[in-house]
Design a protein around this motif. Structure first.
Motif, PDB file in Angstrom:
ATOM      1  N   ALA A  12       6.102 -40.681  33.081  1.00 44.22           N
ATOM      2  CA  ALA A  12       5.444 -41.396  34.163  1.00 44.22           C
ATOM      3  C   ALA A  12       4.401 -40.524  34.849  1.00 44.22           C
ATOM      4  CB  ALA A  12       6.483 -41.877  35.179  1.00 44.22           C
ATOM      5  N   LEU A  13       4.721 -39.239  35.032  1.00 42.38           N
ATOM      6  CA  LEU A  13       3.774 -38.306  35.657  1.00 42.38           C
ATOM      7  C   LEU A  13       2.542 -38.113  34.778  1.00 42.38           C
ATOM      8  CD1 LEU A  13       6.283 -35.590  36.920  1.00 42.38           C
ATOM      9  CD2 LEU A  13       5.038 -37.235  38.332  1.00 42.38           C
ATOM     10  N   GLU A  14       2.773 -37.975  33.476  1.00 42.44           N
ATOM     11  CA  GLU A  14       1.670 -37.787  32.526  1.00 42.44           C
ATOM     12  C   GLU A  14       0.713 -38.976  32.569  1.00 42.44           C
ATOM     13  OE1 GLU A  14       1.071 -36.933  27.716  1.00 42.44           O
ATOM     14  OE2 GLU A  14       3.059 -37.299  28.559  1.00 42.44           O
ATOM     15  N   LYS A  15       1.253 -40.166  32.600  1.00 40.44           N
ATOM     16  CA  LYS A  15       0.441 -41.383  32.627  1.00 40.44           C
ATOM     17  C   LYS A  15      -0.285 -41.536  33.957  1.00 40.44           C
ATOM     18  CE  LYS A  15       0.736 -46.396  31.952  1.00 40.44           C
ATOM     19  NZ  LYS A  15       1.658 -47.530  31.648  1.00 40.44           N
ATOM     20  N   TYR A  16       0.398 -41.218  35.055  1.00 34.24           N
ATOM     21  CA  TYR A  16      -0.180 -41.418  36.385  1.00 34.24           C
ATOM     22  C   TYR A  16      -1.316 -40.430  36.660  1.00 34.24           C
ATOM     23  CZ  TYR A  16      -0.397 -42.138  41.441  1.00 34.24           C
ATOM     24  OH  TYR A  16      -0.843 -42.414  42.720  1.00 34.24           O
ATOM     25  N   PHE A  17      -1.085 -39.156  36.371  1.00 33.46           N
ATOM     26  CA  PHE A  17      -2.077 -38.136  36.696  1.00 33.46           C
ATOM     27  C   PHE A  17      -3.092 -37.894  35.580  1.00 33.46           C
ATOM     28  CE2 PHE A  17       1.380 -36.920  39.640  1.00 33.46           C
ATOM     29  CZ  PHE A  17       0.651 -36.910  40.827  1.00 33.46           C
ATOM     30  N   GLN A  18      -2.825 -38.435  34.385  1.00 35.42           N
ATOM     31  CA  GLN A  18      -3.730 -38.242  33.255  1.00 35.42           C
ATOM     32  C   GLN A  18      -3.945 -36.755  32.966  1.00 35.42           C
ATOM     33  OE1 GLN A  18      -5.284 -40.967  31.294  1.00 35.42           O
ATOM     34  NE2 GLN A  18      -3.424 -41.746  32.285  1.00 35.42           N
ATOM     35  N   LEU A  19      -2.858 -35.996  33.064  1.00 35.60           N
ATOM     36  CA  LEU A  19      -2.888 -34.579  32.727  1.00 35.60           C
ATOM     37  C   LEU A  19      -2.178 -34.371  31.394  1.00 35.60           C
ATOM     38  CD1 LEU A  19      -1.951 -32.959  36.166  1.00 35.60           C
ATOM     39  CD2 LEU A  19      -4.166 -32.829  35.037  1.00 35.60           C
ATOM     40  N   PRO A  20      -2.553 -33.347  30.613  1.00 40.55           N
ATOM     41  CA  PRO A  20      -1.875 -33.082  29.340  1.00 40.55           C
ATOM     42  C   PRO A  20      -0.383 -32.840  29.556  1.00 40.55           C
ATOM     43  CG  PRO A  20      -3.885 -31.784  29.524  1.00 40.55           C
ATOM     44  CD  PRO A  20      -3.645 -32.394  30.870  1.00 40.55           C
ATOM     45  N   ARG A  21       0.421 -33.268  28.608  1.00 45.29           N
ATOM     46  CA  ARG A  21       1.869 -33.129  28.722  1.00 45.29           C
ATOM     47  C   ARG A  21       2.302 -31.676  28.941  1.00 45.29           C
ATOM     48  NH1 ARG A  21       5.639 -33.563  24.149  1.00 45.29           N
ATOM     49  NH2 ARG A  21       7.741 -33.884  24.929  1.00 45.29           N
ATOM     50  N   PRO A  22       1.731 -30.692  28.232  1.00 44.92           N
ATOM     51  CA  PRO A  22       2.131 -29.305  28.498  1.00 44.92           C
ATOM     52  C   PRO A  22       1.872 -28.885  29.944  1.00 44.92           C
ATOM     53  CG  PRO A  22       1.017 -29.450  26.393  1.00 44.92           C
ATOM     54  CD  PRO A  22       0.837 -30.785  27.055  1.00 44.92           C
ATOM     55  N   LYS A  23       0.772 -29.369  30.531  1.00 49.81           N
ATOM     56  CA  LYS A  23       0.471 -29.030  31.923  1.00 49.81           C
ATOM     57  C   LYS A  23       1.509 -29.644  32.861  1.00 49.81           C
ATOM     58  CE  LYS A  23      -2.152 -27.004  33.640  1.00 49.81           C
ATOM     59  NZ  LYS A  23      -2.044 -25.629  34.187  1.00 49.81           N
ATOM     60  N   ILE A  24       1.864 -30.909  32.645  1.00 54.72           N
ATOM     61  CA  ILE A  24       2.881 -31.556  33.469  1.00 54.72           C
ATOM     62  C   ILE A  24       4.209 -30.801  33.364  1.00 54.72           C
ATOM     63  CG2 ILE A  24       4.339 -33.616  33.687  1.00 54.72           C
ATOM     64  CD1 ILE A  24       1.643 -34.055  34.900  1.00 54.72           C
ATOM     65  N   LEU A  25       4.575 -30.425  32.139  1.00 57.63           N
ATOM     66  CA  LEU A  25       5.826 -29.694  31.930  1.00 57.63           C
ATOM     67  C   LEU A  25       5.805 -28.341  32.640  1.00 57.63           C
ATOM     68  CD1 LEU A  25       6.434 -30.498  28.168  1.00 57.63           C
ATOM     69  CD2 LEU A  25       7.843 -31.241  30.079  1.00 57.63           C
ATOM     70  N   SER A  26       4.652 -27.688  32.616  1.00 61.08           N
ATOM     71  CA  SER A  26       4.517 -26.398  33.289  1.00 61.08           C
ATOM     72  C   SER A  26       4.683 -26.553  34.799  1.00 61.08           C
ATOM     73  CB  SER A  26       3.142 -25.792  32.976  1.00 61.08           C
ATOM     74  OG  SER A  26       2.961 -24.577  33.675  1.00 61.08           O
ATOM     75  N   ILE A  27       4.088 -27.608  35.365  1.00 65.64           N
ATOM     76  CA  ILE A  27       4.207 -27.868  36.804  1.00 65.64           C
ATOM     77  C   ILE A  27       5.649 -28.183  37.167  1.00 65.64           C
ATOM     78  CG2 ILE A  27       3.508 -29.417  38.677  1.00 65.64           C
ATOM     79  CD1 ILE A  27       0.883 -29.866  37.058  1.00 65.64           C
ATOM     80  N   VAL A  28       6.280 -29.057  36.382  1.00 61.95           N
ATOM     81  CA  VAL A  28       7.674 -29.434  36.629  1.00 61.95           C
ATOM     82  C   VAL A  28       8.581 -28.207  36.537  1.00 61.95           C
ATOM     83  CG1 VAL A  28       9.644 -30.695  35.658  1.00 61.95           C
ATOM     84  CG2 VAL A  28       7.440 -31.848  35.946  1.00 61.95           C
ATOM     85  N   ASP A  29       8.341 -27.360  35.544  1.00 59.84           N
ATOM     86  CA  ASP A  29       9.130 -26.149  35.376  1.00 59.84           C
ATOM     87  C   ASP A  29       9.023 -25.265  36.617  1.00 59.84           C
ATOM     88  OD1 ASP A  29      10.556 -24.074  33.621  1.00 59.84           O
ATOM     89  OD2 ASP A  29       8.753 -22.995  34.223  1.00 59.84           O
TER      90      ASP A  29
END
Length: 270
Positions: free
Chosen positions: A150-167
């Motif tokens: 949901a975050l990836e779709k909403y912010f239109q950021l690459p999945r690795p970047k979203i995972l890095s932020i979440v981490d």
């Protein structure tokens, strides 16, 4: 997508497989993307993850980058690879000791994070380095945005970047994984007026505002005007903005978490 910790693994292949299978459609097509990242053929990825082949250290580093792992987790992944590639009992033992040391350090870090208040100076520096850390942090108040997909779709950021932020947000105890959802643990972070990061915080969101203006979203409200006025009227407008800000913050306390928005005021002498 669920968050998985690499420190729960001593088999790098199982970690990578589990990580891939958490993606959309259970990771379908991700091995093709991994092969491109490692500059190899897709069958080789299958041979490694399902057989007796191993990634080289160089391929392991490329894999860690593709997965969006931070530097510390990337080093742990390489230790797992080196251990499983070891040809002698002595070399295996050396890497195993390093792996155990990293695990212990990670456990100590988790204990410290559970009892500390606020963020360290280093963590603050990263949190305020870009607007999307605070944006992802606050977006998790909305139940509809509590997954990586949901975050990836909403912010239109690459999945690795979203995972890095979440981490990062999990490691700093700002959010947690609970009932297979990413949820906010500490919703508020306060910067003192004397903090050198305050200017960075304001600048990040003003840059994001410029992007919003370019989007020409009719539901947004933007106004910029240079005016000439009396000292008395300058102070009156300042007091009205302060009053509106106070009322707005009070209203937000009990507001349902349905939208993510930016509230910013600028009123200063030129």
């Amino acid at each position: 997508m669920l968050y998985i910790s690499i420190y729960d693994y001593e088999d790098y292949k199982k970690f990578i497989v589990d990580w891939i299978e958490q993606g959309p459609s259970k990771g379908r097509g991700q091995r093709i993307h991994l092969a491109k990242a490692l500059s190899c053929q897709t069958p080789f990825i299958t041979h490694v993850l399902s057989g007796d082949y191993h990634f080289s250290p160089e391929q392991g580093a490329a894999c860690a980058k593709w997965m969006g792992l931070n530097d510390i987790d990337s080093e742990y992944l390489l230790l797992l690879i080196l251990k499983q590639r070891s040809a002698t009992r002595e070399s295996t033992a050396v890497f195993q000791r390093q792996i155990e040391k990293r695990k212990n350090e990670e456990n100590l870090l988790k204990k410290r994070l559970k009892i500390k208040e606020g963020l360290t100076a280093e963590d603050q520096m990263q949190y305020y380095s870009h607007w999307y850390y605070a944006a992802v942090h606050m977006s998790l108040m909305n139940p509809k945005l509590q997954t990586v997909e949901a975050l990836e779709k909403y912010f239109q950021l690459p999945r690795p970047k979203i995972l890095s932020i979440v981490d990062f947000l999990i490691q700093t105890q700002l959010i947690e994984l609970k009932d297979q959802r990413l949820k906010v643990k500490s919703p508020m972070i306060h910067l003192e007026k004397t903090s050198p990061l305050l200017a960075m915080h304001h600048a990040n969101w003003r840059l994001r505002t410029i992007e919003a203006v370019k989007d020409k979203d009719t539901s947004s409200l933007h106004y910029t005007g240079v005016v000439s006025l009396s000292h008395e009227d300058y102070e009156w407008i300042k007091s009205q903005i302060s009053l509106l800000l106070e009322k707005s913050i009070d209203k937000l306390k009990d507001s349902p978490d349905e939208k993510l928005a930016l509230l910013s005021f600028d009123w200063f002498q030129i």
